[in-house]
Design an enzyme around this catalytic site. Structure first.
Site, PDB file in Angstrom:
ATOM      1  N   GLY A 110       0.852  -1.181   0.000  1.00  9.80           N
ATOM      2  CA  GLY A 110       0.000   0.000   0.000  1.00  9.80           C
ATOM      3  C   GLY A 110       0.886   1.228   0.000  1.00  9.80           C
ATOM      4  CG  PHE A 168       1.598   5.436   4.192  1.00  7.57           C
ATOM      5  CD1 PHE A 168       2.564   6.427   4.105  1.00  7.57           C
ATOM      6  CD2 PHE A 168       0.302   5.724   3.812  1.00  7.57           C
ATOM      7  CE1 PHE A 168       2.224   7.680   3.649  1.00  7.57           C
ATOM      8  CE2 PHE A 168      -0.048   6.978   3.366  1.00  7.57           C
ATOM      9  CZ  PHE A 168       0.914   7.958   3.271  1.00  7.57           C
ATOM     10  CG  ASP A 210     -10.066   4.351   0.450  1.00 10.18           C
ATOM     11  OD1 ASP A 210     -10.560   4.716  -0.645  1.00 10.18           O
ATOM     12  OD2 ASP A 210      -8.899   3.939   0.556  1.00 10.18           O
TER      13      ASP A 210
HETATM   14  N1  LIG Z   1      -5.660  -9.159   5.979  1.00  7.21           N
HETATM   15  C1  LIG Z   1      -5.313  -9.281   4.711  1.00  7.21           C
HETATM   16  N2  LIG Z   1      -5.344 -10.489   4.109  1.00  7.21           N
HETATM   17  C2  LIG Z   1      -4.981 -10.609   2.814  1.00  7.21           C
HETATM   18  N3  LIG Z   1      -4.580  -9.595   2.022  1.00  7.21           N
HETATM   19  C3  LIG Z   1      -4.530  -8.377   2.571  1.00  7.21           C
HETATM   20  C4  LIG Z   1      -4.890  -8.154   3.937  1.00  7.21           C
HETATM   21  N4  LIG Z   1      -4.748  -6.823   4.190  1.00  7.21           N
HETATM   22  C5  LIG Z   1      -4.328  -6.254   3.047  1.00  7.21           C
HETATM   23  N5  LIG Z   1      -4.186  -7.174   2.075  1.00  7.21           N
HETATM   24  C6  LIG Z   1      -3.742  -6.921   0.705  1.00  7.21           C
HETATM   25  O1  LIG Z   1      -2.477  -6.289   0.741  1.00  7.21           O
HETATM   26  C7  LIG Z   1      -2.422  -5.242  -0.232  1.00  7.21           C
HETATM   27  C8  LIG Z   1      -2.006  -3.943   0.440  1.00  7.21           C
HETATM   28  O2  LIG Z   1      -3.031  -3.577   1.320  1.00  7.21           O
HETATM   29  P1  LIG Z   1      -3.033  -2.230   2.134  1.00  7.21           P
HETATM   30  O3  LIG Z   1      -4.299  -2.167   2.903  1.00  7.21           O
HETATM   31  O4  LIG Z   1      -1.773  -2.136   2.903  1.00  7.21           O
HETATM   32  O5  LIG Z   1      -2.897  -1.113   1.070  1.00  7.21           O
HETATM   33  P2  LIG Z   1      -3.885  -0.640  -0.081  1.00  7.21           P
HETATM   34  O6  LIG Z   1      -5.230  -0.427   0.499  1.00  7.21           O
HETATM   35  O7  LIG Z   1      -3.803  -1.576  -1.237  1.00  7.21           O
HETATM   36  O8  LIG Z   1      -3.227   0.713  -0.512  1.00  7.21           O
HETATM   37  P3  LIG Z   1      -3.294   2.100   0.202  1.00  7.21           P
HETATM   38  O9  LIG Z   1      -2.416   2.043   1.407  1.00  7.21           O
HETATM   39  O10 LIG Z   1      -2.749   3.018  -0.827  1.00  7.21           O
HETATM   40  O11 LIG Z   1      -4.726   2.337   0.546  1.00  7.21           O
HETATM   41  C9  LIG Z   1      -3.770  -5.188  -0.915  1.00  7.21           C
HETATM   42  O12 LIG Z   1      -3.690  -5.856  -2.132  1.00  7.21           O
HETATM   43  C10 LIG Z   1      -4.685  -5.943   0.021  1.00  7.21           C
HETATM   44  O13 LIG Z   1      -5.695  -6.619  -0.668  1.00  7.21           O
END
Ligand SMILES: Nc1ncnc2c1ncn2[C@@H]1O[C@H](COP(=O)(O)OP(=O)(O)OP(=O)(O)O)[C@@H](O)[C@H]1O
Length: 404
Positions: free
Chosen positions: A97, A99, A208
């Site tokens: 993501g 961060f 979001d």
């Molecule tokens: N608990 C989880 N189990 C499986 N995959 C996850 C989990 N949490 C996050 N992910 C996956 O990891 C990736 C990064 O997630 P994260 O929430 O850190 O950032 P993001 O929402 O993709 O980006 P941003 O920080 O810009 O909003 C995404 O593809 C998300 O689907």
């Protein structure tokens, strides 16, 4: 605000994580550098503040197998403090993501799989996002909301141990099924509404919501759908208003899902999530966006005017009740918009689209999604976002609007 330090975690987990220690381990400042390699491991084991859960466990060796200097082989794994890797076996990078990096990990003692979201908190922005996310995650426990299991912390990073969602994102599931009806759409939306309704009852707005933040817990057809990614979430209490709508002093979210009142800098409430769910319902049923334009200005204008239609395929095959559901969510006046509680009791959801034709919408949906993906990639989203064109562009994390 510190990122989770000293905070109590939610009560007993609901899904049998009994064997996992539910504690926040705030690693001591004097022993904080997670990138310094094996020397720190010894420090960690001597640190009395680090006694919770990791005592007597040997951290894994960081000596690279190919003999190169440690700096050269630095990977995401090296960002994991040895005290974290002593407790969890880091298996694979799942995603990144703004961060964060998210990995699949296995608890060494119980062999239970988890996701660990590692957030960089040295910079103020990352710290704010992390604090917002933790403030919410530490309060929630619901079948349709991602569950925080434990938090591990060093000064530069926070490691959130989360339940692992292995079933993929909402739209991936829609595409991979090969068959998709309104009934399937109501099932997914009902779970999303249950999670969002729970959050709203706690006074938490997600801010979001989009298909990428709705993950299936497992690949099976009966999987729960989980609301994830609370980096932009806020609570009524945080905004200093005990009841009713509050003014967001920031815009956030992803352009195509943003509610008109956010763009108009009006008072905002949990209703912004209901607008986003209207957008999500539109996408899930059609594979296209209700509001989309290469020009960010035109996109915002159409959102503010609530200008969308049901003209493209497969809308001619979609029931009026499904359209009614969307029309009651994509309402300009947030006060007139369905609440989560009302939306889950909408006849289309309650009857699981019983009055619809049960036509397979899959072909049109995946065709529209593919077309959109190729349009977006040909526009080069990173430059589009900065030049004011909207691909699927973020509005920006906590972009101040200077409302007063
Ligand atoms: N608990 C989880 N189990 C499986 N995959 C996850 C989990 N949490 C996050 N992910 C996956 O990891 C990736 C990064 O997630 P994260 O929430 O850190 O950032 P993001 O929402 O993709 O980006 P941003 O920080 O810009 O909003 C995404 O593809 C998300 O689907």
């Amino acid at each position: 605000m510190g990122c989770g330090a000293g905070k109590a975690l939610p009560g007993a987990p609901r899904k049998g994580y009994v064997s996992v220690v539910q504690s926040l381990v705030a690693f001591g400042k004097a022993h904080h550098d997670g990138d310094r390699g094996p020397k720190k491991c010894g420090d960690a084991q001597r640190d009395p503040r680090f006694s919770t859960g990791v005592k007597n466990q040997q951290p894994p060796s960081k000596t690279p197998r190919d003999g190169r200097a440690p700096e050269r082989v630095a990977t995401y794994k090296d960002k994991f403090d040895p005290r974290v890797t002593a407790r969890y076996d880091i298996k694979a990078l799942i995603g990144r993501g703004s961060f964060s990096r998210v990995v699949r990990a296995e608890h060494r003692a119980t062999r239970q799989p988890f996701a660990i979201k590692m957030m960089e908190v040295e910079a103020a922005e990352g710290r704010e996002v992390c604090a917002a996310e933790l403030a919410v995650l530490q309060r929630v426990s619901h079948a349709n909301v991602i569950q925080l299991v434990e938090v591990l912390q060093v000064p530069q990073r926070v490691y959130m141990v989360l339940e692992l969602a292995t079933g993929g994102e909402l739209l991936e599931r829609v595409i991979s099924r090969g068959h998709f009806t309104e009934r399937d759409a109501t099932q997914a939306l009902r779970m999303a509404l249950a999670g969002v309704g729970y959050l709203h009852n706690l006074g938490i707005a997600h801010r979001d919501l989009k298909p990428e933040n709705l993950l299936y817990y497992h690949p099976g057809a009966d999987s729960r759908l989980l609301v994830t990614d609370f980096g932009l979430a806020t609570s009524v209490a945080d905004a200093g208003v005990a009841d009713g709508p509050w003014s967001l002093r920031t815009t956030c979210g992803t352009a195509e899902y943003v509610a008109p009142e956010v763009l108009l800098l009006g008072p905002c409430s949990c209703a912004v999530d209901m607008w986003a769910l209207g957008v999500i319902a539109y996408i899930v049923l059609s594979g296209s966006m209700p509001f989309e334009d290469e020009s960010r200005t035109r996109l915002y204008r159409s959102i503010i005017r609530g200008r969308y239609n049901f003209l493209r395929e497969p809308w001619s095959s979609v029931s009026n009740l499904a359209k009614d559901f969307i029309q009651h969510l994509l309402v300009l006046d947030p006060a007139a918009r369905l609440t989560a509680e009302q939306a889950i009791h909408h006849p289309w959801v309650v009857t699981m689209a019983a009055s619809s034709s049960m036509r397979n919408l899959h072909r049109s949906i995946s065709q529209n999604l593919r077309q959109r993906a190729s349009r977006t990639s040909s526009r080069c989203p990173s430059s589009a976002a900065s030049s004011g064109d909207a691909g699927s562009a973020r509005l920006g994390r906590m972009m101040p609007l200077h409302l007063d």
